[in-house]
Design a protein around this motif. Sequence first.
Motif, PDB file in Angstrom:
ATOM      1  N   SER A 248       0.894  -1.127  -0.009  1.00 38.80           N
ATOM      2  CA  SER A 248       0.074  -0.012  -0.048  1.00 38.80           C
ATOM      3  C   SER A 248       0.899   1.201  -0.129  1.00 38.80           C
ATOM      4  O   SER A 248       0.485   2.287  -0.535  1.00 38.80           O
ATOM      5  CB  SER A 248      -0.887  -0.020   1.381  1.00 38.80           C
ATOM      6  OG  SER A 248      -1.973  -1.099   1.082  1.00 38.80           O
ATOM      7  N   ILE A 249       2.025   1.317   0.664  1.00 38.74           N
ATOM      8  CA  ILE A 249       2.815   2.328   0.722  1.00 38.74           C
ATOM      9  C   ILE A 249       3.495   2.546  -0.654  1.00 38.74           C
ATOM     10  O   ILE A 249       3.819   3.844  -1.141  1.00 38.74           O
ATOM     11  CB  ILE A 249       4.101   2.212   1.771  1.00 38.74           C
ATOM     12  CG1 ILE A 249       3.412   2.276   3.011  1.00 38.74           C
ATOM     13  CG2 ILE A 249       5.029   3.447   1.770  1.00 38.74           C
ATOM     14  CD1 ILE A 249       4.361   1.953   4.243  1.00 38.74           C
ATOM     15  N   GLY A 250       4.082   1.729  -1.432  1.00 38.19           N
ATOM     16  CA  GLY A 250       4.367   1.854  -2.708  1.00 38.19           C
ATOM     17  C   GLY A 250       3.044   2.220  -3.588  1.00 38.19           C
ATOM     18  O   GLY A 250       3.812   3.162  -4.485  1.00 38.19           O
ATOM     19  N   VAL A 251       2.038   2.024  -3.542  1.00 37.09           N
ATOM     20  CA  VAL A 251       1.120   2.462  -4.341  1.00 37.09           C
ATOM     21  C   VAL A 251       0.640   3.928  -3.929  1.00 37.09           C
ATOM     22  O   VAL A 251       0.348   4.675  -4.773  1.00 37.09           O
ATOM     23  CB  VAL A 251      -0.342   1.620  -4.096  1.00 37.09           C
ATOM     24  CG1 VAL A 251      -1.420   2.304  -4.736  1.00 37.09           C
ATOM     25  CG2 VAL A 251      -0.267   0.105  -4.666  1.00 37.09           C
ATOM     26  N   ILE A 252       0.753   4.301  -2.696  1.00 37.93           N
ATOM     27  CA  ILE A 252       0.691   5.757  -2.210  1.00 37.93           C
ATOM     28  C   ILE A 252       1.531   6.538  -2.840  1.00 37.93           C
ATOM     29  O   ILE A 252       1.244   7.469  -3.471  1.00 37.93           O
ATOM     30  CB  ILE A 252       0.881   5.777  -0.542  1.00 37.93           C
ATOM     31  CG1 ILE A 252      -0.464   5.061   0.011  1.00 37.93           C
ATOM     32  CG2 ILE A 252       1.214   7.199  -0.391  1.00 37.93           C
ATOM     33  CD1 ILE A 252      -0.253   4.967   1.374  1.00 37.93           C
ATOM     34  N   PHE A 253       2.968   6.007  -2.925  1.00 42.60           N
ATOM     35  CA  PHE A 253       4.018   6.730  -3.396  1.00 42.60           C
ATOM     36  C   PHE A 253       3.766   7.088  -4.932  1.00 42.60           C
ATOM     37  O   PHE A 253       3.848   8.317  -5.554  1.00 42.60           O
ATOM     38  CB  PHE A 253       5.279   6.306  -3.097  1.00 42.60           C
ATOM     39  CG  PHE A 253       6.581   6.844  -4.115  1.00 42.60           C
ATOM     40  CD1 PHE A 253       6.911   8.091  -4.076  1.00 42.60           C
ATOM     41  CD2 PHE A 253       7.186   6.148  -4.954  1.00 42.60           C
ATOM     42  CE1 PHE A 253       7.814   8.750  -4.573  1.00 42.60           C
ATOM     43  CE2 PHE A 253       8.251   6.738  -5.785  1.00 42.60           C
ATOM     44  CZ  PHE A 253       8.420   7.811  -5.474  1.00 42.60           C
ATOM     45  N   ALA A 254       3.436   5.909  -5.799  1.00 41.55           N
ATOM     46  CA  ALA A 254       3.282   5.815  -7.178  1.00 41.55           C
ATOM     47  C   ALA A 254       2.123   6.796  -7.500  1.00 41.55           C
ATOM     48  O   ALA A 254       1.952   7.482  -8.530  1.00 41.55           O
ATOM     49  CB  ALA A 254       3.237   4.399  -7.523  1.00 41.55           C
ATOM     50  N   SER A 255       0.764   6.547  -6.761  1.00 37.82           N
ATOM     51  CA  SER A 255      -0.281   7.191  -7.133  1.00 37.82           C
ATOM     52  C   SER A 255      -0.430   8.453  -6.801  1.00 37.82           C
ATOM     53  O   SER A 255      -1.303   9.264  -7.494  1.00 37.82           O
ATOM     54  CB  SER A 255      -1.454   6.398  -6.647  1.00 37.82           C
ATOM     55  OG  SER A 255      -1.540   6.621  -5.143  1.00 37.82           O
ATOM     56  N   ILE A 256       0.249   8.872  -5.837  1.00 37.55           N
ATOM     57  CA  ILE A 256       0.050  10.500  -5.442  1.00 37.55           C
ATOM     58  C   ILE A 256       1.292  11.270  -5.994  1.00 37.55           C
ATOM     59  O   ILE A 256       0.777  12.457  -7.033  1.00 37.55           O
ATOM     60  CB  ILE A 256       0.260  10.397  -3.870  1.00 37.55           C
ATOM     61  CG1 ILE A 256      -1.007   9.905  -3.417  1.00 37.55           C
ATOM     62  CG2 ILE A 256       0.116  12.161  -3.529  1.00 37.55           C
ATOM     63  CD1 ILE A 256      -0.979  10.042  -1.963  1.00 37.55           C
ATOM     64  N   HIS A 257       2.514  10.735  -5.593  1.00 37.74           N
ATOM     65  CA  HIS A 257       3.659  11.957  -6.119  1.00 37.74           C
ATOM     66  C   HIS A 257       3.811  12.105  -7.837  1.00 37.74           C
ATOM     67  O   HIS A 257       3.854  13.272  -8.247  1.00 37.74           O
ATOM     68  CB  HIS A 257       4.979  11.399  -5.431  1.00 37.74           C
ATOM     69  CG  HIS A 257       6.205  12.332  -5.941  1.00 37.74           C
ATOM     70  ND1 HIS A 257       6.429  13.424  -5.058  1.00 37.74           N
ATOM     71  CD2 HIS A 257       7.145  12.311  -6.866  1.00 37.74           C
ATOM     72  CE1 HIS A 257       7.622  13.986  -5.649  1.00 37.74           C
ATOM     73  NE2 HIS A 257       7.944  13.161  -6.704  1.00 37.74           N
TER      74      HIS A 257
END
Length: 483
Positions: A284-293
């Motif tokens: 989920s942290i990986g998805v947060i980074f990829a989908s937001i930044h």
Amino acid sequence: MFTPKPQLTSETSLDAPSPPVVHIPREIRRSTKVNEVYSKALDQHGPVIVVPRHGRDEYVIDHRYAHEVLTNTNNFTFEKAVFDLLHLGFLALFDNGAFVHDVDNLVEKNVQPRMNAIIENIFPVLKEYFARMVDELPNTACDKTSVEYPDFFERIQLAVAHAMVVMILGHAHASSVVASHFAVVAVAMANMTGMHENTDEWVRFPWLWVIFNGFSAIFFTIIPRFFFCVVPVLWKTRKEHLENGLAARQGNFIPLFDILLTQYYNGKTGISTLAGFFRCVIISIGVIFASIHQTVVAASWILVTLTQKQSEYLPALRQEWETVNPPGETLTVKKLSQLTLLDSFIRETLRTKGDSWGPIRQTTQPVRVGPYVLPKGAVCLVLIARAHQHPDNYGTEGAVFDGFQWSEKGRAAVQGSPDFLTFGLGRWACPGRQLAIHEIKILLYMFFSNFDIRLKGNCFRARNTINTTAVAPEAILLLRRRG
């Protein structure tokens, strides 16, 4: 377009020379001439040059070899390359690329098939966020002054973060507090992975800079803001999330975390239960980074570009918006796909904004590229600014901005090719590019539907000239309510 293929090594090809080492001064890498200097070096020494940077040798690849390097999965790997470039090589020691595969599969198999439902759920979140921004401004009927927004990047980031809370965790967790946690985690990940290293690196001991940034991001942001504030709530509600995930139907909206639990947590016992749960958290942290930044950076570039060029392009875009989505209606995937002029403007901005790096690969064995042999483990970067403007690909018009040309040519912003590499190419092309483009269209629609926008000084600055892919421009927006 002629695209020669790299020749694989044989016993005799090992006698071929190694690519020349070209030292490009730090001052040049920080200047607006960086792509020009790299391109001239490829003209002089190419099709491959080795540039030492930040304690590693980077093999810079000419545009003519982009297709083969990015699509040849036998001789080039993405998983190891991305770990090394983002200073996450220590993870590769434990999972052998599984993390990258897990994030990629989650997005490809659960975002794309549910795109209609996802947009249906995140559009109201973004709409509400912009309604609050409108309320902050004075009524234009009484006050014609504009309000400065030097923090527009952070505001877009919070809006997208709120939408991503819904997509990843669900509406039950959606709040401005959780959105702020997501946003700061995305920032911490960007710092940890070296997105700003071209401007902030330690010149003498870059490995110390990596350690310091990584330690700060993990222990001062990610652990306290995510593992202490968000994860305990997820643990308490894990059974509800799991039940929701198990009841998922194709095409229905299901938070990604719920789906992860069905894959890595369901049916586990003992210590495997805890390990499976934390596997879901890490992904989920990986998805947060990829989908937001990355989405917010791209949106920022397109926003300031459209603001600067609005006299030429905005009237036609407004007419398209009003035709496809009359005021008061809801944007859907179908309507977003019909915004072809806006899609073309997005593609053209991404093509011309000056990206140096994007797609990355690492050799799995010695590989011959043109006259040179690249050793095993060589980190390969295609100079995409060259691919995006070179006469081989665009004739004499490569440097000319033509915002609506892709609508006429029928090439969508998500459509990759050797002459458009923003989202990569081949097996590892960005799996979330369709969602990112939809979000960017919504953000632009919201900005220009709600506000009259100008750039202070009618200009903006690239903060990191070699990494415009991952670092937003510096600008001040002047906003006032539309009358």
